[in-house]
Design a protein around this motif. Structure first.
Motif, PDB file in Angstrom:
ATOM      1  N   PHE A  68       0.832  -1.283  -0.152  1.00 59.69           N
ATOM      2  CA  PHE A  68      -0.120   0.262   0.046  1.00 59.69           C
ATOM      3  C   PHE A  68       0.969   1.328   0.074  1.00 59.69           C
ATOM      4  N   GLY A  69       1.805   1.323   0.914  1.00 57.51           N
ATOM      5  CA  GLY A  69       2.753   2.532   0.993  1.00 57.51           C
ATOM      6  C   GLY A  69       3.566   2.278   2.179  1.00 57.51           C
ATOM      7  N   THR A  70       4.244   3.336   2.745  1.00 53.41           N
ATOM      8  CA  THR A  70       5.079   3.743   3.778  1.00 53.41           C
ATOM      9  C   THR A  70       4.061   3.558   4.867  1.00 53.41           C
ATOM     10  N   PRO A  71       4.740   3.233   6.197  1.00 56.53           N
ATOM     11  CA  PRO A  71       3.912   3.359   7.290  1.00 56.53           C
ATOM     12  C   PRO A  71       3.409   4.576   7.652  1.00 56.53           C
ATOM     13  N   LYS A  72       4.025   5.636   7.433  1.00 55.67           N
ATOM     14  CA  LYS A  72       3.162   6.785   7.672  1.00 55.67           C
ATOM     15  C   LYS A  72       2.096   6.972   6.785  1.00 55.67           C
ATOM     16  N   GLU A  73       2.189   6.621   5.468  1.00 52.59           N
ATOM     17  CA  GLU A  73       1.176   6.753   4.556  1.00 52.59           C
ATOM     18  C   GLU A  73      -0.271   5.697   5.103  1.00 52.59           C
ATOM     19  N   VAL A  74       0.167   4.504   5.556  1.00 53.50           N
ATOM     20  CA  VAL A  74      -0.658   3.777   6.105  1.00 53.50           C
ATOM     21  C   VAL A  74      -1.465   4.126   7.328  1.00 53.50           C
ATOM     22  N   ALA A  75      -0.421   4.764   8.155  1.00 55.28           N
ATOM     23  CA  ALA A  75      -1.373   5.484   9.413  1.00 55.28           C
ATOM     24  C   ALA A  75      -2.177   6.559   9.129  1.00 55.28           C
ATOM     25  N   ASN A  76      -1.733   7.386   8.234  1.00 56.68           N
ATOM     26  CA  ASN A  76      -2.690   8.539   7.834  1.00 56.68           C
ATOM     27  C   ASN A  76      -3.978   7.890   7.168  1.00 56.68           C
ATOM     28  N   LYS A  77      -3.906   6.981   6.454  1.00 59.47           N
ATOM     29  CA  LYS A  77      -5.166   6.340   5.763  1.00 59.47           C
ATOM     30  C   LYS A  77      -6.165   5.852   6.707  1.00 59.47           C
ATOM     31  N   ILE A  78      -5.644   5.383   7.841  1.00 54.08           N
ATOM     32  CA  ILE A  78      -6.243   4.611   8.935  1.00 54.08           C
ATOM     33  C   ILE A  78      -6.880   5.862   9.669  1.00 54.08           C
ATOM     34  N   ALA A  79      -6.071   6.919   9.974  1.00 56.70           N
ATOM     35  CA  ALA A  79      -6.565   7.981  10.809  1.00 56.70           C
ATOM     36  C   ALA A  79      -7.802   8.763  10.275  1.00 56.70           C
ATOM     37  N   GLU A  80      -7.876   8.691   8.722  1.00 52.98           N
ATOM     38  CA  GLU A  80      -8.799   9.468   7.938  1.00 52.98           C
ATOM     39  C   GLU A  80     -10.012   8.657   7.936  1.00 52.98           C
ATOM     40  N   SER A  81      -9.917   7.334   8.197  1.00 57.47           N
ATOM     41  CA  SER A  81     -11.098   6.150   7.864  1.00 57.47           C
ATOM     42  C   SER A  81     -12.092   6.246   9.344  1.00 57.47           C
ATOM     43  N   PRO A  82     -13.123   5.650   9.202  1.00 61.39           N
ATOM     44  CA  PRO A  82     -13.968   5.508  10.408  1.00 61.39           C
ATOM     45  C   PRO A  82     -13.798   4.379  11.142  1.00 61.39           C
ATOM     46  N   ILE A  83     -12.750   3.697  10.902  1.00 64.32           N
ATOM     47  CA  ILE A  83     -12.385   2.225  11.717  1.00 64.32           C
ATOM     48  C   ILE A  83     -12.097   2.806  13.437  1.00 64.32           C
ATOM     49  N   LYS A  84     -12.870   1.968  13.919  1.00 64.35           N
ATOM     50  CA  LYS A  84     -12.795   1.939  15.570  1.00 64.35           C
ATOM     51  C   LYS A  84     -11.344   1.504  16.003  1.00 64.35           C
ATOM     52  N   PHE A  85     -10.605   2.458  16.789  1.00 58.18           N
ATOM     53  CA  PHE A  85      -9.342   1.855  17.665  1.00 58.18           C
ATOM     54  C   PHE A  85      -9.161   2.805  18.936  1.00 58.18           C
ATOM     55  N   ASP A  86      -8.289   2.268  19.626  1.00 49.46           N
ATOM     56  CA  ASP A  86      -8.066   2.963  20.755  1.00 49.46           C
ATOM     57  C   ASP A  86      -6.810   3.890  20.432  1.00 49.46           C
ATOM     58  N   GLN A  87      -5.693   3.366  20.060  1.00 52.23           N
ATOM     59  CA  GLN A  87      -4.358   4.033  19.662  1.00 52.23           C
ATOM     60  C   GLN A  87      -3.992   3.646  18.356  1.00 52.23           C
ATOM     61  N   LEU A  88      -3.697   4.633  17.492  1.00 46.39           N
ATOM     62  CA  LEU A  88      -2.984   4.476  16.102  1.00 46.39           C
ATOM     63  C   LEU A  88      -1.539   5.041  16.384  1.00 46.39           C
ATOM     64  N   ILE A  89      -0.243   4.509  16.303  1.00 44.45           N
ATOM     65  CA  ILE A  89       0.956   5.014  16.493  1.00 44.45           C
ATOM     66  C   ILE A  89       1.802   4.720  15.272  1.00 44.45           C
ATOM     67  N   TYR A  90       2.186   5.860  14.828  1.00 40.42           N
ATOM     68  CA  TYR A  90       3.235   5.756  13.720  1.00 40.42           C
ATOM     69  C   TYR A  90       4.506   5.954  14.157  1.00 40.42           C
ATOM     70  N   GLU A  91       5.285   4.727  14.346  1.00 42.58           N
ATOM     71  CA  GLU A  91       6.523   4.435  14.910  1.00 42.58           C
ATOM     72  C   GLU A  91       7.452   4.500  13.794  1.00 42.58           C
ATOM     73  N   GLY A  92       8.243   5.716  13.955  1.00 41.61           N
ATOM     74  CA  GLY A  92       9.134   6.153  12.772  1.00 41.61           C
ATOM     75  C   GLY A  92      10.489   5.496  12.874  1.00 41.61           C
ATOM     76  N   GLY A  93      10.990   4.598  13.677  1.00 48.15           N
ATOM     77  CA  GLY A  93      12.376   4.011  13.679  1.00 48.15           C
ATOM     78  C   GLY A  93      12.708   3.015  12.795  1.00 48.15           C
ATOM     79  N   ASN A  94      13.634   2.478  12.664  1.00 44.33           N
ATOM     80  CA  ASN A  94      14.038   1.400  11.893  1.00 44.33           C
ATOM     81  C   ASN A  94      12.957   1.128  10.540  1.00 44.33           C
ATOM     82  N   GLY A  95      12.787   2.155   9.718  1.00 46.53           N
ATOM     83  CA  GLY A  95      11.915   1.952   8.525  1.00 46.53           C
ATOM     84  C   GLY A  95      10.814   2.256   8.947  1.00 46.53           C
TER      85      GLY A  95
END
Length: 149
Positions: free
Chosen positions: A90-117
């Protein structure tokens, strides 16, 4: 054991660290049901990401395993509520995190972890806070900022 159409229990419990240290990372029945709920949420994420495969790097961690990797005893991974993953097709972890953040999917925490790729940490919890964080790493410690940055 199959949890959902695209996820099985082994994906959430496999650990090289557990194998190396002889740690039994088998979840209880209660935790297995939480992992089934988490896998159901990941099915929604997979669909959102164009049905591309999700690569789980860490799911359930028993307390001994969690301590062996130096994580907090309070980690949602210990309860079976959290998963770390990537979706390279799909894309980079940051792109994935942004896509999930923009969606109506229910979650408690979404963390983009930028280390090690980079990777994504997603947790579910009855609170469904939709908390968005970015983790950066310095000297082996994680530092969190609000939002996906």
């Amino acid at each position: 054991m199959k949890l959902t159409d695209h996820f099985n229990l082994n994906e959430f419990t496999a650990s090289q660290t557990a194998t190396r240290h002889g740690i039994n990372n088998t979840p209880s029945q209660v935790v297995t049901e939480r992992l089934r709920m988490l896998a159901t949420t990941l099915e929604q994420v997979r669909s959102l990401l164009g049905n591309n495969s999700i690569r789980i790097s860490s799911g359930y961690r028993c307390l001994a395993l969690n301590r062996a990797i130096g994580s907090s005893d309070l980690s949602a991974h210990v309860l079976g509520y959290a998963v770390d993953f990537t979706c390279p097709a799909f894309g980079t972890p940051k792109e994935v995190a942004n896509k999930i953040a923009e969606s109506p999917i229910k979650f408690d925490q979404l963390i983009y972890e930028g280390g090690n790729g980079g990777w994504i940490h997603l947790s579910i919890d009855p609170r469904n806070r939709r908390e968005l964080l970015t983790a950066t790493f310095k000297g082996g410690k994680a530092f969190y900022t609000v939002g996906i940055t």
